[in-house]
Design a protein around this motif. Structure first.
Motif, mmCIF file in Angstrom:
data_model
loop_
_atom_site.group_PDB
_atom_site.id
_atom_site.type_symbol
_atom_site.label_atom_id
_atom_site.label_comp_id
_atom_site.label_asym_id
_atom_site.label_seq_id
_atom_site.Cartn_x
_atom_site.Cartn_y
_atom_site.Cartn_z
ATOM 1 N N GLY A 139 2.465 -1.516 3.972
ATOM 2 C CA GLY A 139 3.561 -1.096 3.109
ATOM 3 C C GLY A 139 3.433 0.327 2.616
ATOM 4 O O GLY A 139 4.247 0.792 1.821
ATOM 5 N N PHE A 140 2.398 1.041 3.097
ATOM 6 C CA PHE A 140 2.167 2.397 2.611
ATOM 7 C C PHE A 140 1.617 3.262 3.726
ATOM 8 O O PHE A 140 0.784 2.818 4.530
ATOM 9 C CB PHE A 140 1.183 2.381 1.441
ATOM 10 N N MET A 165 -7.350 6.984 -5.680
ATOM 11 C CA MET A 165 -6.650 5.893 -5.008
ATOM 12 C C MET A 165 -7.574 4.713 -4.707
ATOM 13 O O MET A 165 -7.189 3.541 -4.820
ATOM 14 C CB MET A 165 -6.025 6.416 -3.707
ATOM 15 N N PHE A 166 -8.829 5.028 -4.347
ATOM 16 C CA PHE A 166 -9.768 3.989 -3.938
ATOM 17 C C PHE A 166 -10.894 3.766 -4.954
ATOM 18 O O PHE A 166 -11.937 3.200 -4.613
ATOM 19 C CB PHE A 166 -10.356 4.343 -2.568
ATOM 20 N N PRO A 200 -6.698 -3.687 -4.762
ATOM 21 C CA PRO A 200 -7.263 -2.676 -3.865
ATOM 22 C C PRO A 200 -6.247 -2.202 -2.827
ATOM 23 O O PRO A 200 -5.498 -2.995 -2.276
ATOM 24 C CB PRO A 200 -8.421 -3.419 -3.188
ATOM 25 N N VAL A 201 -6.223 -0.887 -2.606
ATOM 26 C CA VAL A 201 -5.303 -0.298 -1.636
ATOM 27 C C VAL A 201 -5.914 -0.451 -0.247
ATOM 28 O O VAL A 201 -6.997 0.055 0.027
ATOM 29 C CB VAL A 201 -5.055 1.186 -1.950
ATOM 30 N N ASN A 202 -5.237 -1.154 0.629
ATOM 31 C CA ASN A 202 -5.753 -1.342 1.988
ATOM 32 C C ASN A 202 -4.605 -1.504 2.973
ATOM 33 O O ASN A 202 -3.438 -1.474 2.597
ATOM 34 C CB ASN A 202 -6.714 -2.543 2.051
ATOM 35 N N THR A 239 -5.856 1.144 8.648
ATOM 36 C CA THR A 239 -5.791 0.258 9.814
ATOM 37 C C THR A 239 -4.945 0.829 10.954
ATOM 38 O O THR A 239 -5.069 0.381 12.089
ATOM 39 C CB THR A 239 -5.219 -1.118 9.419
ATOM 40 N N LEU A 240 -4.097 1.813 10.650
ATOM 41 C CA LEU A 240 -3.222 2.387 11.666
ATOM 42 C C LEU A 240 -3.257 3.908 11.597
ATOM 43 O O LEU A 240 -3.345 4.486 10.514
ATOM 44 C CB LEU A 240 -1.774 1.909 11.471
#
Length: 393
Positions: free
Chosen positions: A179-180, A226-227, A111-113, A136-137
């Motif tokens: 990282g993304f 993506m999700f 999962p992309v997180n 998150t950012l």
């Protein structure tokens, strides 16, 4: 006693033979299932048989967007291509990264997180498909947000402000382990270089380069891929498209509209005729009065007040874009930006409307905005507030 013992032994033998027959049948069934699933073994799934391989299946259908594409591969792999040449390979959870991909390809393991997203319209799309927890950012602080779910994420500590997009807090970014990141094309080269050193991959989003409002909305399909939320992304897009399809069935109003704003330094910027906001006017059943202003270009053009007045003085309606350069709440506030504006037809007839401040934070409801413009063009004098437009008095 001997007879009872012999009977017991016989019964046991019959039971054992039955169990052996069942085992043989089970083995046959397993073999049949395995053959139908591929060569991955008795316990493999169809996805596992494509582990580490890229076998093309189909491409995502796009109706309006021109600046990205998504290809689907067997086993759940997805390859996103951005117009600037960036490739993102989305790898399903528990699947391997194919060996044949280019070194330049950004790999996103699902999962992309824990990602950083700078673009506010992008966050609106991610929020709309229910994937906001993955962000998150961001580079916009809590006080600047109008999206309630984003405000709540800040309050609960799920999202944090990482500093301005031009000077982010690299130490904070590094400490979070992200990282993304997703930025608009305004990302500075020096920031991008620093991200590279930190091992943070960057995807530039080009939705703001799309010249059709529904193309901007259609970027929701990229984030759906993506999700793993393709179904809801399609539904959200189709709901916005339905607004425009319904308006297309109505008679064109023929009414003219000017769209512009004035900065705090007093410079006037009109939307180009090729811009998505100008096309929103056309889709809403109106006519953009500055039709000869760079019809091939999106964005805005700085115009002298007199030149703008000469071209737009007879506009039936004005849509003033709420911007950082000024937020007029009354007609007097608006006219204070330039005396010449008072002589415009739309001002004299009381048809000056201003976009709401949240308009530029959203891409997911542009179809609704087109509907608002249509309602504005057909409104009577008693109408003074719509979802994204407010009449200045």
């Amino acid at each position: 006693m001997k007879k009872r013992l012999l009977a017991g032994l016989l019964a046991a033998a019959v039971l054992l033979a039955g169990c052996n027959d069942n085992k043989e049948n089970t083995s046959d069934n397993s073999s049949t299932v395995s053959d139908s699933q591929g060569s991955g073994g008795e316990n493999s799934s169809p996805e596992e048989s494509y582990d580490g391989k890229l076998v093309f299946d189909h491409a995502m259908e796009l109706k309006y967007a021109k600046n990205f594409s998504v290809d689907y591969y067997k086993g759940g792999y997805k390859l996103v291509k951005i117009v600037d040449g960036t490739d993102l390979l989305i790898v399903p959870e528990n699947m391997s990264v194919p060996a044949e991909i280019s070194e330049k390809t950004i790999v996103l393991q699902q999962p992309v997180n824990n990602i950083l997203v700078s673009s506010t319209p992008t966050i609106s799309l991610i929020n709309d498909i229910g994937a906001l927890d993955s962000v998150t950012l961001t580079t916009s602080d809590v006080d600047s947000w109008y999206i309630e779910n984003v405000k709540d994420a800040f309050k609960s500590g799920k999202m944090a402000y990482v500093g301005d997009y031009a000077a982010p807090d690299y130490e904070l970014i590094s400490s979070t382990g992200t990282g993304f990141s997703i930025f608009s094309t305004m990302l500075l080269d020096e920031v991008a270089a620093q991200f590279k050193e930190l091992g943070v991959n960057v995807m530039a989003e080009y939705s703001h380069k799309e010249d059709h409002p529904l193309a901007r909305v259609e970027w929701i399909k990229l984030y759906g891929a993506m999700f793993n939320s393709e179904k809801i992304a399609d539904e959200k897009f189709e709901a916005q498209e339905a607004y425009i399809n319904d308006i297309a069935k109505k008679e064109n109003t023929g009414k003219t509209v000017a769209v512009f704003y004035i900065t705090s330094s007093g410079k006037l910027y009109a939307r180009n005729a090729g811009d998505y906001m100008s096309k929103m006017v056309e889709l809403a059943g109106g006519k953009y009065i500055l039709s000869e202003l760079k019809p091939e270009d999106s964005g805005t053009t700085n115009m002298e007040f007199e030149a703008f007045y000469d071209s737009a003085k007879d506009a039936d309606y004005i849509i003033y874009v709420w911007s950082m350069g000024g937020k007029p709440s009354t007609l007097s506030d608006f006219l204070a930006r330039g005396e010449i504006l008072a002589d415009m037809k739309a001002v004299k007839n009381g048809n000056v409307w201003c976009t709401t401040p949240d308009f530029f934070q959203i891409s997911n409801t542009l179809g609704s905005m087109v509907n608002d413009i249509n309602l504005m063009l057909n409104a009577d004098e008693s109408t003074d507030k719509l979802t994204y437009l407010t009449k200045l008095k």
